[in-house]
Design a protein around this motif. Structure first.
Motif, PDB file in Angstrom:
ATOM      1  N   CYS A  26     -14.594  -2.870  -1.411  1.00  0.00           N
ATOM      2  CA  CYS A  26     -14.043  -4.003  -2.128  1.00  0.00           C
ATOM      3  C   CYS A  26     -14.496  -3.962  -3.579  1.00  0.00           C
ATOM      4  O   CYS A  26     -15.477  -3.291  -3.916  1.00  0.00           O
ATOM      5  N   TRP A  57      -2.514 -10.062   2.928  1.00  0.00           N
ATOM      6  CA  TRP A  57      -2.642  -8.691   3.388  1.00  0.00           C
ATOM      7  C   TRP A  57      -1.348  -7.915   3.186  1.00  0.00           C
ATOM      8  O   TRP A  57      -0.261  -8.480   3.254  1.00  0.00           O
ATOM      9  N   GLU A 109       0.829  -1.192   0.000  1.00  0.00           N
ATOM     10  CA  GLU A 109       0.000   0.000   0.000  1.00  0.00           C
ATOM     11  C   GLU A 109       0.873   1.255   0.000  1.00  0.00           C
ATOM     12  O   GLU A 109       1.971   1.256   0.558  1.00  0.00           O
ATOM     13  N   TRP A 161     -10.328  -3.202   0.688  1.00  0.00           N
ATOM     14  CA  TRP A 161      -9.639  -2.242   1.553  1.00  0.00           C
ATOM     15  C   TRP A 161     -10.285  -2.309   2.937  1.00  0.00           C
ATOM     16  O   TRP A 161     -11.516  -2.328   3.052  1.00  0.00           O
ATOM     17  N   VAL A 186     -13.163  -9.592   7.114  1.00  0.00           N
ATOM     18  CA  VAL A 186     -11.725  -9.768   7.299  1.00  0.00           C
ATOM     19  C   VAL A 186     -11.322 -11.226   7.096  1.00  0.00           C
ATOM     20  O   VAL A 186     -10.323 -11.520   6.433  1.00  0.00           O
ATOM     21  N   TYR A 232     -10.205 -13.038   3.634  1.00  0.00           N
ATOM     22  CA  TYR A 232      -8.981 -12.720   2.902  1.00  0.00           C
ATOM     23  C   TYR A 232      -7.772 -13.377   3.557  1.00  0.00           C
ATOM     24  O   TYR A 232      -7.611 -13.316   4.780  1.00  0.00           O
ATOM     25  N   CYS A 244      -2.686   0.135  -4.048  1.00  0.00           N
ATOM     26  CA  CYS A 244      -2.322  -1.204  -3.569  1.00  0.00           C
ATOM     27  C   CYS A 244      -1.756  -1.961  -4.760  1.00  0.00           C
ATOM     28  O   CYS A 244      -2.501  -2.327  -5.674  1.00  0.00           O
ATOM     29  N   TYR A 267      -5.384  -0.995   5.048  1.00  0.00           N
ATOM     30  CA  TYR A 267      -4.817  -2.217   4.490  1.00  0.00           C
ATOM     31  C   TYR A 267      -5.577  -2.621   3.233  1.00  0.00           C
ATOM     32  O   TYR A 267      -6.791  -2.468   3.162  1.00  0.00           O
ATOM     33  N   CYS A 268      -4.868  -3.215   2.273  1.00  0.00           N
ATOM     34  CA  CYS A 268      -5.546  -3.905   1.188  1.00  0.00           C
ATOM     35  C   CYS A 268      -5.322  -5.413   1.351  1.00  0.00           C
ATOM     36  O   CYS A 268      -4.350  -5.837   1.996  1.00  0.00           O
ATOM     37  N   ALA A 269      -6.238  -6.188   0.776  1.00  0.00           N
ATOM     38  CA  ALA A 269      -6.196  -7.631   0.934  1.00  0.00           C
ATOM     39  C   ALA A 269      -6.752  -8.295  -0.316  1.00  0.00           C
ATOM     40  O   ALA A 269      -7.594  -7.720  -1.021  1.00  0.00           O
ATOM     41  N   ARG A 289     -10.190  -4.213  13.118  1.00  0.00           N
ATOM     42  CA  ARG A 289     -10.083  -3.928  11.695  1.00  0.00           C
ATOM     43  C   ARG A 289     -11.480  -3.964  11.082  1.00  0.00           C
ATOM     44  O   ARG A 289     -12.257  -4.886  11.351  1.00  0.00           O
ATOM     45  N   ASP A 334      -7.507 -12.546  -2.211  1.00  0.00           N
ATOM     46  CA  ASP A 334      -7.547 -13.992  -2.053  1.00  0.00           C
ATOM     47  C   ASP A 334      -7.948 -14.597  -3.401  1.00  0.00           C
ATOM     48  O   ASP A 334      -8.202 -13.871  -4.355  1.00  0.00           O
TER      49      ASP A 334
END
Length: 124
Positions: A50, A114, A6, A36, A108, A111, A22, A95-97, A45, A99
């Motif tokens: 998304c 991260w 990020e 995000w 959360v 994913y 990201c 944060y970005c994530a 978190r 999968d």
């Protein structure tokens, strides 16, 4: 090994804008949804936004709807979060994530991969 990096965070006054990026490597980025999330000190978190693998589907948390916009450039393996009309309550580590699923997800636990996060601080 998947890597998410990020960038774009910083200090901004209330009402200002930032654009987070990201960058994703080591995975078939074009086939996967990306989210995000953010975490403020002492809080859990939480979901922000998304986007699906092709950008056709997006979801937003109610707290950012109408102010934040998520987008992606698959040619650059990058997802963006444009943040406008920022408020002090938006202050958090972002944060970005991602999968191995094409559709966007808002939890959360959905994913596996991260980034390290980028700090956003909004002053009043």
């Amino acid at each position: 090994q998947v890597q998410l990096v990020e960038s774009g965070g910083g200090l901004v006054q209330a009402g200002g804008s930032l654009r987070l990026s990201c960058a994703v490597s080591g995975r078939t980025f074009n086939n996967n949804g990306v989210g995000w999330f953010r975490q403020a000190p002492g809080k859990e978190r939480e979901f922000v936004a998304c986007i699906s693998w092709n950008g056709a589907i997006t979801y937003y948390a109610d707290s950012v709807k109408g102010r934040f916009t998520i987008s992606r450039d698959n040619a650059k393996n990058t997802v963006y979060l444009q943040m406008n009309l920022l408020k002090p309550l938006d202050t958090a580590l972002y944060y970005c994530a991602t999968d191995d699923l094409p559709q966007p997800r808002t939890e959360v636990y959905e994913y596996s991969f991260w980034g390290q996060g980028t700090q956003v601080t909004v002053s009043s």
